[in-house]
Scaffold this active site. Structure first.
Site, PDB file in Angstrom:
ATOM      1  N   GLU A   1      17.075 -36.966  -9.062  1.00 58.37           N
ATOM      2  CA  GLU A   1      16.036 -37.633  -8.103  1.00 58.37           C
ATOM      3  C   GLU A   1      15.448 -38.625  -9.576  1.00 58.37           C
ATOM      4  O   GLU A   1      14.888 -39.666  -8.679  1.00 58.37           O
ATOM      5  CB  GLU A   1      15.340 -36.655  -8.264  1.00 58.37           C
ATOM      6  CG  GLU A   1      14.635 -36.014  -8.931  1.00 58.37           C
ATOM      7  CD  GLU A   1      15.281 -34.377  -9.702  1.00 58.37           C
ATOM      8  OE1 GLU A   1      13.973 -34.089  -9.670  1.00 58.37           O
ATOM      9  OE2 GLU A   1      16.043 -34.795  -9.473  1.00 58.37           O
TER      10      GLU A   1
ATOM     11  N   HIS B   1      18.618 -34.315 -13.375  1.00 54.27           N
ATOM     12  CA  HIS B   1      17.424 -34.536 -12.497  1.00 54.27           C
ATOM     13  C   HIS B   1      18.515 -35.744 -12.071  1.00 54.27           C
ATOM     14  O   HIS B   1      18.035 -36.416 -12.236  1.00 54.27           O
ATOM     15  CB  HIS B   1      16.839 -35.230 -12.895  1.00 54.27           C
ATOM     16  CG  HIS B   1      15.593 -33.738 -12.742  1.00 54.27           C
ATOM     17  ND1 HIS B   1      14.916 -32.696 -12.867  1.00 54.27           N
ATOM     18  CD2 HIS B   1      15.660 -32.528 -14.152  1.00 54.27           C
ATOM     19  CE1 HIS B   1      13.950 -32.406 -13.118  1.00 54.27           C
ATOM     20  NE2 HIS B   1      15.122 -32.008 -14.373  1.00 54.27           N
TER      21      HIS B   1
ATOM     22  N   CYS C   1      17.482 -28.149 -11.507  1.00 60.04           N
ATOM     23  CA  CYS C   1      16.942 -27.786 -12.730  1.00 60.04           C
ATOM     24  C   CYS C   1      15.872 -26.214 -12.072  1.00 60.04           C
ATOM     25  O   CYS C   1      16.546 -25.123 -12.477  1.00 60.04           O
ATOM     26  CB  CYS C   1      15.876 -28.621 -13.599  1.00 60.04           C
ATOM     27  SG  CYS C   1      15.001 -28.044 -15.291  1.00 60.04           S
TER      28      CYS C   1
END
Length: 221
Positions: free
Chosen positions: A197, A195, A87
């Site tokens: 994660e 994302h 990002c």
């Protein structure tokens, strides 16, 4: 694998990526403040997290790309150390020139925050070896400036060289050719807007992102 997370004023996903890296590697990453001029020795991965570095003043990632620690990141990348920018981290990587193109305001001028479908374009990189080419993943996005842009010649080149890692299955933000993630020519730097994660365990609604980190761990040890 020894890892480090770069932390800028305005980062808000630094803990997310730190938790993901510890869950996969079994070791806590070093949290490196933007004003540092050196990185820990022996790193197997450097992560630039999402957020709003320096409040997104000027262009997103533009100030962070000129912070002291990023000079050390660029030097490490030049020596082959794997680097992932997620990002805002992707925006920083394009601002440094480590990756081609730029991230512009979303086509609809709205902040997009939801799960999206991604397709794996290249499964042969160290970052994507945990996936199959053509596989569809579900990964969250949360961005206002995720519209990937590059001139047609650059787009043709990175596609021809197999440097598109991920594409959006459907148009999300206006990105050229639905590109969601790009790898550098050497294959050791990945920038992506979604994302991974935030999708590492069942409590997140799925673990499609976990395999990125697991594949990377297996690839680089």
């Amino acid at each position: 694998m020894k890892t480090a997370v770069i932390v800028f004023p305005g980062s808000n996903c630094d803990r997310d990526i730190a938790v993901a890296l510890e869950a996969v590697t079994g070791s806590k990453p070093a949290m490196v403040w933007h004003a540092e001029t050196e990185l820990p020795h022996g790193l197997g991965l450097i992560a630039l997290p999402g957020g709003f570095s320096y409040g997104d003043y000027l262009r997103c990632g533009a100030i962070a790309a000129r912070s002291p620690v990023v000079r050390a990141v660029v030097e490490a990348a030049g020596k082959g150390v794997p680097v992932i920018g997620i990002c805002n981290g992707f925006q920083v990587l394009t601002e440094t020139g480590l990756l081609p193109g730029a991230l512009m305001r979303n086509e609809g001028l709205d902040f997009v925050c939801r799960d999206v479908a991604l397709t794996v374009d290249n499964s042969q990189s160290i970052f994507t070896s945990g996936y199959r080419a053509g596989e569809t993943l579900t990964i969250p996005v949360a961005h206002h400036d995720g519209n990937y842009f590059a001139d047609p010649e650059t787009l043709d080149r990175i596609e021809g060289e197999g440097r598109v890692a991920f594409r959006y299955a459907d148009q999300v933000n206006g990105s050229a050719r639905k590109i969601a993630g790009v790898i550098n020519a050497a294959g050791n730097v990945l920038g992506m807007m979604p994302h991974p994660e935030r999708k590492i365990e069942a409590a997140h609604g799925g673990a499609d992102g976990r395999r990125l980190f697991e594949g990377l761990l297996e690839a680089v040890g």
